[in-house]
Motif scaffolding. Structure first.
Motif, PDB file in Angstrom:
ATOM      1  N   ALA A   1      55.542  10.266  17.816  1.00 33.61           N
ATOM      2  CA  ALA A   1      55.223   9.235  18.787  1.00 33.61           C
ATOM      3  C   ALA A   1      55.854   7.921  18.369  1.00 33.61           C
ATOM      4  O   ALA A   1      55.889   7.582  17.186  1.00 33.61           O
ATOM      5  N   PRO A   2      56.390   7.131  19.309  1.00 32.94           N
ATOM      6  CA  PRO A   2      56.988   5.843  18.956  1.00 32.94           C
ATOM      7  C   PRO A   2      55.958   4.931  18.311  1.00 32.94           C
ATOM      8  O   PRO A   2      54.774   4.972  18.637  1.00 32.94           O
ATOM      9  N   ALA A   3      56.425   4.141  17.385  1.00 30.52           N
ATOM     10  CA  ALA A   3      55.521   3.214  16.707  1.00 30.52           C
ATOM     11  C   ALA A   3      55.016   2.169  17.675  1.00 30.52           C
ATOM     12  O   ALA A   3      55.762   1.676  18.516  1.00 30.52           O
ATOM     13  N   ARG A   4      53.710   1.853  17.558  1.00 22.44           N
ATOM     14  CA  ARG A   4      53.140   0.804  18.398  1.00 22.44           C
ATOM     15  C   ARG A   4      53.272  -0.548  17.725  1.00 22.44           C
ATOM     16  O   ARG A   4      53.081  -1.575  18.370  1.00 22.44           O
ATOM     17  N   SER A   5      53.530  -0.536  16.431  1.00 22.14           N
ATOM     18  CA  SER A   5      53.674  -1.786  15.706  1.00 22.14           C
ATOM     19  C   SER A   5      55.145  -2.141  15.624  1.00 22.14           C
ATOM     20  O   SER A   5      55.970  -1.623  16.368  1.00 22.14           O
ATOM     21  N   SER A   6      55.493  -2.992  14.694  1.00 17.38           N
ATOM     22  CA  SER A   6      56.878  -3.391  14.547  1.00 17.38           C
ATOM     23  C   SER A   6      57.717  -2.222  14.055  1.00 17.38           C
ATOM     24  O   SER A   6      57.212  -1.230  13.555  1.00 17.38           O
ATOM     25  N   ALA A   7      59.037  -2.351  14.196  1.00 24.64           N
ATOM     26  CA  ALA A   7      59.943  -1.261  13.809  1.00 24.64           C
ATOM     27  C   ALA A   7      59.799  -0.964  12.323  1.00 24.64           C
ATOM     28  O   ALA A   7      59.524  -1.845  11.508  1.00 24.64           O
ATOM     29  N   ALA A   8      60.003   0.320  11.976  1.00 28.16           N
ATOM     30  CA  ALA A   8      59.880   0.721  10.581  1.00 28.16           C
ATOM     31  C   ALA A   8      61.017   0.135   9.762  1.00 28.16           C
ATOM     32  O   ALA A   8      62.108  -0.079  10.245  1.00 28.16           O
ATOM     33  N   ALA A   9      60.726  -0.123   8.484  1.00 26.32           N
ATOM     34  CA  ALA A   9      61.755  -0.638   7.594  1.00 26.32           C
ATOM     35  C   ALA A   9      62.839   0.409   7.418  1.00 26.32           C
ATOM     36  O   ALA A   9      62.546   1.600   7.330  1.00 26.32           O
ATOM     37  N   PRO A  10      64.118  -0.001   7.352  1.00 29.15           N
ATOM     38  CA  PRO A  10      65.207   0.980   7.212  1.00 29.15           C
ATOM     39  C   PRO A  10      65.040   1.896   6.014  1.00 29.15           C
ATOM     40  O   PRO A  10      65.306   3.094   6.106  1.00 29.15           O
TER      41      PRO A  10
ATOM     42  N   ALA B   1      64.758   5.997   6.171  1.00 24.65           N
ATOM     43  CA  ALA B   1      65.661   6.868   5.417  1.00 24.65           C
ATOM     44  C   ALA B   1      64.886   7.823   4.526  1.00 24.65           C
ATOM     45  O   ALA B   1      65.224   9.004   4.409  1.00 24.65           O
ATOM     46  N   ALA B   2      63.817   7.331   3.896  1.00 22.96           N
ATOM     47  CA  ALA B   2      63.009   8.186   3.028  1.00 22.96           C
ATOM     48  C   ALA B   2      62.314   9.270   3.839  1.00 22.96           C
ATOM     49  O   ALA B   2      62.237  10.432   3.408  1.00 22.96           O
ATOM     50  N   ALA B   3      61.811   8.907   5.026  1.00 22.11           N
ATOM     51  CA  ALA B   3      61.152   9.899   5.876  1.00 22.11           C
ATOM     52  C   ALA B   3      62.130  10.978   6.303  1.00 22.11           C
ATOM     53  O   ALA B   3      61.827  12.177   6.241  1.00 22.11           O
ATOM     54  N   ALA B   4      63.310  10.568   6.734  1.00 21.24           N
ATOM     55  CA  ALA B   4      64.320  11.536   7.160  1.00 21.24           C
ATOM     56  C   ALA B   4      64.746  12.428   5.998  1.00 21.24           C
ATOM     57  O   ALA B   4      64.962  13.632   6.175  1.00 21.24           O
ATOM     58  N   GLU B   5      64.862  11.841   4.816  1.00 15.28           N
ATOM     59  CA  GLU B   5      65.295  12.621   3.652  1.00 15.28           C
ATOM     60  C   GLU B   5      64.268  13.696   3.309  1.00 15.28           C
ATOM     61  O   GLU B   5      64.644  14.838   2.978  1.00 15.28           O
ATOM     62  N   ARG B   6      62.989  13.370   3.385  1.00 10.78           N
ATOM     63  CA  ARG B   6      61.960  14.363   3.085  1.00 10.78           C
ATOM     64  C   ARG B   6      62.033  15.531   4.061  1.00 10.78           C
ATOM     65  O   ARG B   6      61.991  16.696   3.662  1.00 10.78           O
ATOM     66  N   LEU B   7      62.146  15.218   5.332  1.00 10.30           N
ATOM     67  CA  LEU B   7      62.222  16.276   6.340  1.00 10.30           C
ATOM     68  C   LEU B   7      63.502  17.089   6.184  1.00 10.30           C
ATOM     69  O   LEU B   7      63.498  18.319   6.319  1.00 10.30           O
ATOM     70  N   PHE B   8      64.602  16.410   5.902  1.00  9.61           N
ATOM     71  CA  PHE B   8      65.879  17.106   5.770  1.00  9.61           C
ATOM     72  C   PHE B   8      65.856  18.060   4.585  1.00  9.61           C
ATOM     73  O   PHE B   8      66.314  19.211   4.692  1.00  9.61           O
ATOM     74  N   GLN B   9      65.348  17.622   3.460  1.00 12.37           N
ATOM     75  CA  GLN B   9      65.304  18.471   2.273  1.00 12.37           C
ATOM     76  C   GLN B   9      64.400  19.678   2.503  1.00 12.37           C
ATOM     77  O   GLN B   9      64.679  20.778   1.999  1.00 12.37           O
ATOM     78  N   GLU B  10      63.309  19.493   3.234  1.00  9.62           N
ATOM     79  CA  GLU B  10      62.438  20.628   3.549  1.00  9.62           C
ATOM     80  C   GLU B  10      63.189  21.654   4.393  1.00  9.62           C
ATOM     81  O   GLU B  10      63.132  22.860   4.143  1.00  9.62           O
ATOM     82  N   ALA B  11      63.907  21.178   5.417  1.00  8.39           N
ATOM     83  CA  ALA B  11      64.677  22.086   6.268  1.00  8.39           C
ATOM     84  C   ALA B  11      65.770  22.787   5.479  1.00  8.39           C
ATOM     85  O   ALA B  11      65.992  23.998   5.641  1.00  8.39           O
TER      86      ALA B  11
END
Length: 348
Positions: free
Chosen positions: A78-87, A91-101
């Motif tokens: 779901a899109p964030a309701r607060s301010s945009a996430a820090a870059p 990147a850390a979130a994407a890296e965790r998901l990518f490594q799992e895949a």
């Protein structure tokens, strides 16, 4: 046979438990990644993965429904309701998901190797690889491969379909991995959709030429030769690496030969000549096989369809390394053909 079925049922029970544990782990990784990216919504909906599309919406191509009673990898965030996430957090979130895949994809490849070894052992008549025992082992491996394949697709989709991660550096590579996983699972339409999505949404990425070439392979296999040739041209635009250029040029040459006609044949010869002009690939590599085939097929095609009076100019375009040698082969073939032709009889 009942003993085999019993053992298989016990094996599948163990595999089921491992599958559920892994699914829970993937969901937890996704939840942590989403939280780290600052994508959580009130009530913890995003932390639970926002698993289902909104009512009335179609699921994204390649989405996998979870088995009953088990957690699923998030296929949307779901899109964030607060301010945009820090870059850095994104990147850390994407890296965790990518490594799992990637870990799941590696597991699927390992199972494929196990199946190959089992087949080789069965052909050699090795004990344990044939009969009921071998059949039970194969059934268990194939079932595990199918489960890992489905989880691999879900894991890649968790990254590429997350709105908050659309700008993640790993997203193009994950889209390519998702397309390959779908193709391995036999979902060619889903794979093609993801490849087109990659080419459209990340046209400047290093993965875009690979997506175009994969689309060319799919089109060629389906007999859509015009489309395959155009996809090869798209792969060749820009700074594609030499190995990819050779593969794209080779698929293009075969697509054009399949279309037939003098214009298409001439363009096919020019595609082969472009391969010959590139530096040789390392010995033993797939591209080295293409190098050898391109030289052989260029000589055969030109000897059959080319203009011998223009041969010297044509093969000059193949470069100094191979051009003179290939020209000599074409001329030698022409000379042999002239010697084999019977002389005209004098009219009486």
């Amino acid at each position: 046979m009942s003993r085999v079925l019993g053992r298989t049922a016990r094996d599948n029970g163990c595999l089921e438990e491992r599958r559920r544990a892994s699914a829970r782990r993937l969901a937890a990784v996704a939840a942590l990644a989403i939280a780290a990216a600052g994508c959580g919504t009130r009530g913890g909906a995003a932390a639970r993965g926002a698993l289902s599309p909104a009512r009335g919406e179609a699921a994204a191509p390649g989405a996998v429904a979870p088995a009953r009673g088990e957690a699923a990898a998030p296929d949307a965030v779901a899109p964030a309701r607060s301010s945009a996430a820090a870059p850095d957090a994104v990147a850390a979130a994407a890296e965790r998901l990518f490594q799992e895949a990637e870990s799941l994809a590696s597991r699927r490849r390992a199972i494929g190797v196990q199946l190959f070894v089992l087949d080789e052992a069965a052909q050699a008549g090795a004990a344990g690889a044939t009969g009921e025992r071998g059949a039970g082992r194969r059934a268990a491996l194939e079932a595990e491969a199918a489960r890992v394949q489905a989880r691999t697709v879900a894991a890649y989709a968790a990254l590429v379909d997350a709105p908050a991660l659309r700008a993640a550096e790993r997203r193009p590579r994950a889209l390519l991995g998702l397309a390959r996983a779908l193709q391995d699972a036999g979902d060619l339409r889903g794979a093609e959709a993801r490849l087109r999505q990659l080419a459209l949404e990340h046209p400047a990425s290093s993965e875009a030429p690979e997506a175009h070439l994969a689309l060319a392979d799919l089109a060629f296999a389906a007999g859509r030769l015009d489309e395959a040739a155009r996809a090869c041209d798209a792969a060749l635009r820009g700074a594609a690496p030499p190995a990819l250029r050779k593969r794209a040029l080779y698929v293009k040459s075969w697509s054009l030969r399949g279309l037939g006609g003098s214009a298409a044949t001439g363009e096919a010869m020019r595609a082969l000549r472009a391969i010959v002009r590139l530096d040789p690939a390392p010995a033993g590599s797939p591209e080295a096989t293409i190098d050898e085939a391109a030289e052989r097929e260029l000589v055969e095609l030109y000897a059959a369809h080319g203009d011998l009076e223009q041969a010297r100019a044509f093969f000059a375009g193949a470069g100094d390394r191979a051009g003179p040698r290939l020209l000599g082969e074409v001329e030698a073939r022409a000379a042999r053909r002239r010697r084999a032709e019977p002389a005209d009889r004098t009219s009486l």
